[in-house]
Write an enzyme that holds these catalytic residues in place. Sequence first.
Site, short mmCIF file in Angstrom:
data_model
loop_
_atom_site.label_atom_id
_atom_site.label_comp_id
_atom_site.label_asym_id
_atom_site.label_seq_id
_atom_site.Cartn_x
_atom_site.Cartn_y
_atom_site.Cartn_z
N GLU A 125 -8.46 -12.16 8.89
CA GLU A 125 -7.12 -12.27 9.47
C GLU A 125 -7.20 -12.92 10.87
OE1 GLU A 125 -4.04 -10.73 7.91
OE2 GLU A 125 -2.97 -11.81 9.49
N ASP A 159 -5.06 -4.52 4.10
CA ASP A 159 -4.10 -5.59 4.35
C ASP A 159 -2.80 -5.01 4.89
OD1 ASP A 159 -2.81 -7.98 4.38
OD2 ASP A 159 -2.61 -8.16 2.20
N ASN A 176 0.84 -1.19 0.00
CA ASN A 176 0.00 0.00 0.00
C ASN A 176 0.88 1.25 0.00
OD1 ASN A 176 -1.72 2.11 0.46
ND2 ASN A 176 -2.88 1.09 2.08
N ASP A 177 0.93 1.93 -1.17
CA ASP A 177 1.83 3.07 -1.31
C ASP A 177 1.45 4.23 -0.39
OD1 ASP A 177 3.11 1.69 -3.25
OD2 ASP A 177 1.82 2.46 -4.84
N ASN A 233 -0.43 -6.22 6.65
CA ASN A 233 0.80 -7.03 6.62
C ASN A 233 1.04 -7.67 5.25
OD1 ASN A 233 -1.22 -8.87 6.71
ND2 ASN A 233 -0.69 -9.71 8.72
N ASP A 289 -6.81 -6.27 10.27
CA ASP A 289 -6.90 -6.00 8.82
C ASP A 289 -8.35 -5.95 8.32
OD1 ASP A 289 -4.21 -5.90 8.86
OD2 ASP A 289 -3.85 -7.50 7.41
N ILE A 321 -4.51 -11.30 3.05
CA ILE A 321 -5.67 -11.68 3.85
C ILE A 321 -6.21 -10.45 4.57
CG2 ILE A 321 -6.47 -13.11 5.78
CD1 ILE A 321 -4.02 -14.96 5.13
N SER A 357 27.10 -14.26 -1.98
CA SER A 357 26.62 -14.46 -3.36
C SER A 357 25.93 -15.82 -3.53
CB SER A 357 27.78 -14.35 -4.34
OG SER A 357 28.86 -15.15 -3.92
N ASN A 387 -0.13 -9.88 3.45
CA ASN A 387 -0.19 -11.32 3.18
C ASN A 387 -1.41 -11.70 2.34
OD1 ASN A 387 -2.26 -11.10 5.00
ND2 ASN A 387 -1.38 -12.48 6.54
CA CA Z 1 -3.37 -9.33 6.20
#
Ligand code: CA
Length: 511
Positions: free
Chosen positions: A181, A163, A143-144, A165, A159, A169, A199, A167
């Site tokens: 959630e 959302d 979410n910007d 986190n 949530d 949900i 690497s 994920n």
């Molecule tokens: Ca969530």
Amino acid sequence: MKSAWNIFLVAPLFLLLPLRASASPASDDQPSIRSPNGHTCLACVAVVSVIEQLAQVHNSTVEASMERLCSYLPEKLFLKTTCYLVIEMFGPDIIKLLSTDMNADVVCHTLEFCKQDPGRPLCHLYPLPKTLRGYHWRGRDCNDSNKMAYPGRRPDNWDVHEDSNCNGIWGVDPKDGIPYEKKFCEGSQPRGIILLGDSAGAHFHISPEWITASQMSLKSFISLPTALTNELNWPQISGTTGFLDSFSGIKENSIYLRLRKRNRCNHRDYQNISRNGASSKNLERFIESLSRNQLLDHPAIVLYAMVGNDVCNGKVDPVPEMTTPEKLYSNIMQTLKYLNSHLPNGSHVILYGLPDGTFLWNNLHDRYYPLGWLNKDVTYAHFYSFLNCLQVSPCHSWMSSNKTLRTLTSERAKQLSNTLKKIASSQKFTNFDLFYADFDFQEVTKEWQKRGGQPWQLIEPVDGFHPNEVALLLLADRLWKKMELQWPHVLGKENPFNAQIEQVFGDQGGH
Ligand code: CA
């Protein structure tokens, strides 16, 4: 025009007239992708900013705004032609990067027009984002407009509205009014996976097709731009944090995908904090890019996997440069103290040992190197000796015809592994428990041979050094089974709601 990079210098001249005088000598130097200078960086940031802002002004796509910029330029001095050429070469990357909401600084660092010199500050025009790397390296923020929405955090108000986190949900089940959630994830003990690696952990890979004349075709270089933007690493298919299906077709999955399968609430919670050349000695320089909020976030499993560079270097005499067990002890203790002050309570840290790299010489030295396939004239012994002569070998100490040196290197690696083992069994920290696991390449080789494979097939063919995708996934499989058997609490429980989560949320927004 002599090179593509010079083209980039010319294009913004109309914007940056003062640059003209100083840029001219630089264009004779043919700045390469590996040694960008201040002019290329300034030019890149200026051009990408204009492209981005044109898109904003005209409410158009990035692609359309690049076209627009070129159409504005006069034909004189090849300005228009040059502009279209630049679009053709870098347009797809610029479009991709800008579409993931990176700003001009990040785009130009990612495309390596800008570079941070050792000991110099990171030069940037716009406010600095948290990381310069994209979602191949860590789960994408979703979410910007909300900086507090990111993978790994404990959900905000279950949530209900968004959302938090990432994920995939969120929302409320209309049937009973319970937030999804809460219904699907409460008590499931979600956790993320964080890799502190080198690497090998980032999955360094140069496609043999790029240097094999007999296999080269139009399709060969499709993946090159993406690879270059990731410093030739492929974390998206790596053993620890890979989230794409394997390119090699092997059925084993990464640690992240297994954690996700075990509990779908873990979706997107991965961070690959790896650097080419990383070791216990220089981890302190980039460990700060590990992002975990001790109060707000879920616990994490941190895998410390510096598997080569404490004994590997390209010096004529590599031995004095190797980390001593005493030095390793103090480096690791410093790292663990840092982790203890940054990881949420209930986290887990696993220290990975070092391999015995003698398998490189033993399995490869008399085989043909890709550049020797056509005329049967270059073996890995030749290739290793060429790298050592140039002093650019990633590991002179193991990639060497000198058996004494190879044996001594393995002895030091063993001592360092024992130091890690000792730390894991004797030290206690308040916010995580600590484990040690062998980097068991021999066992992985045995497993591969059981499936009908050959040991040399587990090494990257072009560099003759790194474990390849198959090896990394087999190593991940081994580590996973060890955790399941010996430390199941590290992995957490299987979430009984996984099937329902999939039913309601599908692929949970992808990666
Ligand atoms: Ca969530």
